[in-house]
Structure formats: structure tokens, C-alpha cells
Design a protein around this motif. Structure first.
Motif, PDB file in Angstrom:
ATOM      1  N   GLN A  55       0.814  -1.219   0.000  1.00 24.51           N
ATOM      2  CA  GLN A  55       0.000   0.000   0.000  1.00 24.51           C
ATOM      3  C   GLN A  55       0.847   1.268   0.000  1.00 24.51           C
ATOM      4  O   GLN A  55       0.531   2.271   0.645  1.00 24.51           O
ATOM      5  CB  GLN A  55      -0.979   0.005   1.187  1.00 24.51           C
ATOM      6  CG  GLN A  55      -1.942  -1.168   1.157  1.00 24.51           C
ATOM      7  CD  GLN A  55      -3.080  -1.040   2.147  1.00 24.51           C
ATOM      8  OE1 GLN A  55      -3.662   0.028   2.296  1.00 24.51           O
ATOM      9  NE2 GLN A  55      -3.412  -2.132   2.814  1.00 24.51           N
ATOM     10  N   LYS A  56       1.957   1.245  -0.764  1.00 23.72           N
ATOM     11  CA  LYS A  56       2.838   2.401  -0.873  1.00 23.72           C
ATOM     12  C   LYS A  56       2.948   2.916  -2.313  1.00 23.72           C
ATOM     13  O   LYS A  56       3.352   4.053  -2.527  1.00 23.72           O
ATOM     14  CB  LYS A  56       4.243   2.059  -0.365  1.00 23.72           C
ATOM     15  CG  LYS A  56       4.306   1.582   1.078  1.00 23.72           C
ATOM     16  CD  LYS A  56       3.848   2.655   2.043  1.00 23.72           C
ATOM     17  CE  LYS A  56       3.966   2.167   3.482  1.00 23.72           C
ATOM     18  NZ  LYS A  56       3.414   3.146   4.447  1.00 23.72           N
ATOM     19  N   GLN A  57       2.658   2.059  -3.293  1.00 24.91           N
ATOM     20  CA  GLN A  57       2.780   2.408  -4.716  1.00 24.91           C
ATOM     21  C   GLN A  57       4.178   2.927  -5.054  1.00 24.91           C
ATOM     22  O   GLN A  57       4.345   3.854  -5.856  1.00 24.91           O
ATOM     23  CB  GLN A  57       1.701   3.416  -5.120  1.00 24.91           C
ATOM     24  CG  GLN A  57       0.290   2.823  -5.061  1.00 24.91           C
ATOM     25  CD  GLN A  57      -0.802   3.821  -5.399  1.00 24.91           C
ATOM     26  OE1 GLN A  57      -0.710   5.003  -5.095  1.00 24.91           O
ATOM     27  NE2 GLN A  57      -1.874   3.349  -6.021  1.00 24.91           N
ATOM     28  N   ILE A  58       5.168   2.298  -4.465  1.00 23.64           N
ATOM     29  CA  ILE A  58       6.556   2.696  -4.688  1.00 23.64           C
ATOM     30  C   ILE A  58       6.950   2.524  -6.153  1.00 23.64           C
ATOM     31  O   ILE A  58       7.701   3.333  -6.711  1.00 23.64           O
ATOM     32  CB  ILE A  58       7.502   1.870  -3.784  1.00 23.64           C
ATOM     33  CG1 ILE A  58       7.270   2.206  -2.303  1.00 23.64           C
ATOM     34  CG2 ILE A  58       8.961   2.095  -4.166  1.00 23.64           C
ATOM     35  CD1 ILE A  58       7.574   3.638  -1.926  1.00 23.64           C
ATOM     36  N   ASP A  59       6.429   1.493  -6.801  1.00 26.97           N
ATOM     37  CA  ASP A  59       6.833   1.199  -8.178  1.00 26.97           C
ATOM     38  C   ASP A  59       5.856   1.801  -9.191  1.00 26.97           C
ATOM     39  O   ASP A  59       5.496   1.172 -10.191  1.00 26.97           O
ATOM     40  CB  ASP A  59       6.937  -0.319  -8.378  1.00 26.97           C
ATOM     41  CG  ASP A  59       7.787  -0.679  -9.601  1.00 26.97           C
ATOM     42  OD1 ASP A  59       8.605   0.157 -10.026  1.00 26.97           O
ATOM     43  OD2 ASP A  59       7.606  -1.781 -10.137  1.00 26.97           O
ATOM     44  N   GLY A  60       5.419   3.026  -8.928  1.00 22.02           N
ATOM     45  CA  GLY A  60       4.491   3.689  -9.833  1.00 22.02           C
ATOM     46  C   GLY A  60       4.326   5.146  -9.455  1.00 22.02           C
ATOM     47  O   GLY A  60       4.980   5.665  -8.549  1.00 22.02           O
ATOM     48  N   MET A  61       3.423   5.822 -10.143  1.00 18.36           N
ATOM     49  CA  MET A  61       3.235   7.257  -9.971  1.00 18.36           C
ATOM     50  C   MET A  61       2.265   7.615  -8.851  1.00 18.36           C
ATOM     51  O   MET A  61       2.097   8.786  -8.517  1.00 18.36           O
ATOM     52  CB  MET A  61       2.725   7.864 -11.283  1.00 18.36           C
ATOM     53  CG  MET A  61       3.686   7.729 -12.451  1.00 18.36           C
ATOM     54  SD  MET A  61       5.208   8.660 -12.203  1.00 18.36           S
ATOM     55  CE  MET A  61       4.568  10.334 -12.240  1.00 18.36           C
ATOM     56  N   GLY A  62       1.601   6.611  -8.271  1.00 15.84           N
ATOM     57  CA  GLY A  62       0.629   6.883  -7.229  1.00 15.84           C
ATOM     58  C   GLY A  62       1.285   7.321  -5.940  1.00 15.84           C
ATOM     59  O   GLY A  62       2.461   7.044  -5.690  1.00 15.84           O
ATOM     60  N   GLY A  63       0.493   7.987  -5.089  1.00 15.51           N
ATOM     61  CA  GLY A  63       0.997   8.466  -3.811  1.00 15.51           C
ATOM     62  C   GLY A  63       0.406   7.741  -2.623  1.00 15.51           C
ATOM     63  O   GLY A  63       0.468   8.246  -1.502  1.00 15.51           O
TER      64      GLY A  63
END
Length: 392
Positions: A55-63
Motif C-alpha cells: 500500500q505504498k505504490q513505490i513502483d508507480g506514480m501513485g501516492g
């Protein structure tokens, strides 16, 4: 073992209101993603970095919040007298789906600028200095939205002194008008009542105003569920039992509003409806440390998005708040002191917001004609977003 290389897709990362998202022109997407379906959803999930069990979206553009896990696709208008089609996709953080069931009011503030910069608005409709009126067709809910975008020397003016609670820095003001803002087909009050008794197993029978304006929203009285209306994000979001309670309420409300056929469908329709709770004005300290006095607002509102309390207020929910406040007898109107009103100033976790709305009765049915709010928007980054070639 051979892996496909990454591909790059033209994209713009923008803030609109209190949200951020990745914006695309439809013609720039890979061909298989230019039509709705599995390929498009997989692409957007990979762009944002979902599903992410961390639930961090480290590998993408999400925050890693509902406000920053968003995508927008703009296309040539399908409706006469419009400049652009605007399609919004709310990307789940930890589950593999994109919710297309509603609009994002905050990102709407950025759509006008992106439409101008993306070549969707005719040159002769953009003044050298002044305001460009961008006519947007919101494709999710099939409604017209008008964005009034400031222009300086023929280009979008992004900097300015307009301050928006929930956004750290000032920017240029963008006025957004939601025309006939009931979301989709059907009545503005889908149950036919301004206030319902919503029966929720193991929780009780709650008074609820369920409205279909801006975005389908279920309003509750804060005191009925043990709150004051002054709560901040962490107080709610750090309590798993509270979040579970709100999700159960949301599912039963969605069923009563006719948005789903059975309770199980609510799990794959997280973007709509929203759940919010209201209270009479009371002093509190916002998340920025600013004191909000009881006399600064008409009503207190806290709203949940994608299962978590929002850090400020969703733009579409603000439309729902203003519209409900304009209808005497709703829970929002009662908490705001009752009577007729054309605008409402409400307190949210980050501060305050004023929204205007017009509502009237036609043949015994309430209808909303317009809701207006001011937001701001700016480009954060533009260029290309990259994703593995075998991800969609």
C-alpha cells in the motif's frame, strides 16, 4: 529468459484541487488501450503502481492515498458544443481494479488547462489575456462541466495568489461549474426521501440523506455514529474498526440507493458512493494547525474516499454537500441551521471551503441546476511515463 523492454507513453502529472493524477490524451495511449477494457485497466494499474500489497505504490506514480491514485484520459468531444471528453479512473491501491463509476471534482480543475495545452480547445477560443471557457463533457457521469481557465499572453496562467485549504502553495484560481450535477440518470434523491432510516446490521438504524449530486453520497449525523465532526484524518484512519463500520454503512447505503444489486458488489465499486458525516459548527484545529472557529463555517463535514477519511474534501462531494445544504430538510441543511441557502461554507480536516449551489423543485422532485466552486491546478511534470511492455 527474455523480458520485454519498457515502453514510454506521453503523459502529464498534474495537481487539480487537493488531488494529483496522471493525465493522458487518448490518441497517445497504446492502440489496445484506446478502448475500454482489460488492457487499459492493466496499463493504468501499472502506471500508478497497483495493486500493491504494501500500500505504498513505490513502483508507480501513485501516492498511496485515494487523492493521489488517479488517472485521467482526455479525448476529442463526442458531444456538440463541447471542447473535450474527460474520463476519470480511480485506481485501487491494493486491489487490481480501476473504478470508472464516478467523476473526480478536484482533478476537473486541471482538465481545462490540460485540454488547452493538449490542443483540444480551438485557438480562436483562447484569448491573449483573460479567461478561456472550456466546455467539458464528463464521460463517466455524462454531464457538462465548465472550467474557466485564466490566460496570460496566450498561455495558461498557473501561478497566482489563490489559496486553497489542503494545498500548501497558492496558485491561479480556476472556477469550475458543474451543470445539472445529479450524477447520471435518475432522481437526485434516489429513495424519494430527504432523510431515510438506513438499517445497518450490528450497527443500528441511522438517519441518512442519500443524494445523487456531484457524486452519490450518504450523509450521516456525526453524533449518531459517535463523532463530533471535528475529527482529523489519523483519528479515523488509524482505527480499523471505524473504517470497517463505514464500509458496512457504505455498502448498505449503496444498496438502498440502487447503485448495486447485492452487498458483495460494493467491494468492486469503491469510488461510489461516498460516506460523509455532518455536525453543527464547532471550533477545531485543522491539520495545518490553523484554528477554525465556529463562526467561520456553516457546517462541519468529514468524508471518506476509497475506504479512508479524506485529508480535505473531494470536489464532487463538495458539490453534494452544497446541493444537499440548498434543500431544506436534509441532514446537511439541518446541521447548517436550516432554511434556504444558495451557498455553504463547510469545515473539513484541512480547513474550509465555500461552494455555491442552486436547487429547486420541479413537479414535486428536487433538482439541481448548477454548483460552482473555485479550485486551482498546475502541471507538476510532463514528458513520458514508462511501463514494462508486457504489463498490459
Amino acid at each position: 529468459m527474455t523480458h520485454k523492454p519498457q515502453i514510454k507513453i506521453p503523459a502529464t502529472y498534474m495537481r487539480g484541487g487537493t488531488s494529483k493524477g496522471v493525465f493522458f490524451r487518448l490518441q497517445d495511449l497504446p492502440e489496445s488501450c484506446q478502448t475500454p477494457g482489460e488492457a487499459r485497466d492493466k496499463l493504468l494499474l501499472r502506471v500508478i503502481g497497483s495493486p500493491d500489497p504494501y500500500q505504498k505504490q513505490i513502483d508507480g506514480m501513485g501516492g498511496a492515498t485515494s487523492s493521489t491514485s488517479k488517472t485521467v484520459i482526455l479525448a476529442a468531444p463526442t458531444q456538440p458544443d463541447h471542447d473535450v471528453d474527460y474520463l476519470f479512473g480511480q485506481v485501487s491501491i491494493d486491489k487490481p481494479f480501476v473504478d470508472w463509476s464516478g467523476n473526480c471534482g478536484n482533478l476537473t480543475a486541471a482538465v481545462g488547462a490540460f485540454a488547452i495545452n493538449g490542443g483540444f480547445v480551438a485557438k480562436d477560443r483562447i484569448p491573449e489575456n483573460g479567461t478561456a471557457t472550456v466546455r467539458i463533457w464528463q464521460a463517466n457521469i455524462k454531464k457538462t462541466i465548465i472550467a474557466r481557465v485564466p490566460i496570460t499572453n496566450g498561455e495558461v496562467q498557473e501561478t497566482g495568489d489563490f489559496e486553497l485549504d489542503g494545498v500548501t502553495f497558492p496558485a491561479a484560481e480556476v472556477q469550475v461549474e458543474f451543470m445539472d450535477p445529479a450524477d447520471g440518470e435518475g432522481a437526485m434523491f434516489p429513495t424519494g426521501n430527504l432523510v431515510d432510516d438506513l438499517e445497518v446490521p450490528d450497527i443500528g438504524t441511522l438517519k441518512a440523506t442519500m443524494i445523487n449530486a456531484g457524486i452519490p453520497t450518504i450523509f450521516l449525523n456525526a453524533e449518531d455514529i459517535g463523532y463530533k465532526g471535528t475529527e482529523l484524518q489519523d483519528y479515523i484512519n488509524s482505527n480499523p474498526e471505524a473504517l470497517t463500520m463505514f464500509e458496512i454503512i457504505r455498502a448498505h447505503g449503496a444498496l438502498k440507493m440502487g447503485l448495486i444489486q447485492n452487498l458483495e458488489e460494493a467491494a468492486s465499486r469503491q469510488h461510489t458512493p461516498k460516506v460523509a458525516f455532518v455536525a453543527k459548527p464547532s471550533e477545531y484545529v485543522s491539520s495545518s494547525g490553523k484554528t477554525i472557529g465556529a463562526g467561520d463555517v456553516d457546517v462541519l463535514v468529514r468524508a471518506l474516499s476509497m475506504g479512508k477519511l479524506h485529508h480535505a474534501m473531494m470536489g464532487t462531494a463538495a458539490v453534494a454537500i452544497a446541493t444537499a445544504a440548498a434543500v431544506p430538510g436534509t441532514l446537511v441543511n439541518q446541521a447548517a441551521g436550516g432554511g434556504d441557502r444558495a451557498s455553504v461554507t463547510f469545515g473539513h480536516p484541512s480547513g474550509t471551503l465555500q461552494v455555491g449551489a442552486e436547487a429547486s423543485q420541479v413537479n414535486g422532485q428536487w433538482t439541481a441546476t448548477k454548483a460552482i466552486m473555485s479550485r486551482s491546478a498546475r502541471v507538476l511534470m510532463e514528458g513520458w511515463v514508462r511501463v514494462p511492455g508486457d504489463s498490459f
